[in-house]
Design a protein around this motif. Structure first.
Motif, PDB file in Angstrom:
ATOM      1  N   THR A  97      89.501  60.982  40.404  1.00  0.00           N
ATOM      2  CA  THR A  97      88.833  60.077  40.155  1.00  0.00           C
ATOM      3  C   THR A  97      87.790  60.258  39.853  1.00  0.00           C
ATOM      4  N   SER A 157      83.549  63.486  40.665  1.00  0.00           N
ATOM      5  CA  SER A 157      84.818  62.985  40.705  1.00  0.00           C
ATOM      6  C   SER A 157      85.375  63.556  41.922  1.00  0.00           C
ATOM      7  N   ARG A 165      84.064  58.626  39.526  1.00  0.00           N
ATOM      8  CA  ARG A 165      82.281  57.494  39.423  1.00  0.00           C
ATOM      9  C   ARG A 165      81.445  57.424  39.000  1.00  0.00           C
TER      10      ARG A 165
END
Length: 70
Positions: free
Chosen positions: A62, A49, A64
C-alpha cells in the motif's frame, strides 16, 4: 552527527535529537522567501509503502503519501 554532549540536555528537555532537528528544519523553511519556500514544503512530503506479510510472503504493498501539514 549529533554531539554526545548535547544529548543529556535534549533528554532533560524531553526532546530527542530527531525532534530538535525537525524543529530547526521547520524554522529554516518558514524563513525562506518565495519560490524557495514552496519548493522546500514540496520536498518535505514523505512517500512510503507498507506491505503486510502472510505466511512468509509479502502481500501487495500500500503506497502512502503523508506530509506533516495533513
Amino acid at each position: 552527527m549529533a554531539s554526545n554532549a548535547a544529548v543529556p540536555f535534549l533528554r532533560a528537555a524531553g526532546r530527542t535529537y530527531i525532534t530538535y532537528s525537525n524543529i530547526c528544519a521547520n524554522l529554516v523553511r518558514n524563513c525562506l522567501k518565495e519560490p524557495y519556500n514552496t519548493e522546500a514544503i514540496y520536498r518535505e512530503k514523505v512517500h512510503f509503502s507498507i506491505s503486510k506479510w502472510t505466511d512468509g510472503k509479502p502481500e501487495k504493498p500500500t503506497v502512502r503519501s503523508d506530509s506533516p501539514e495533513e
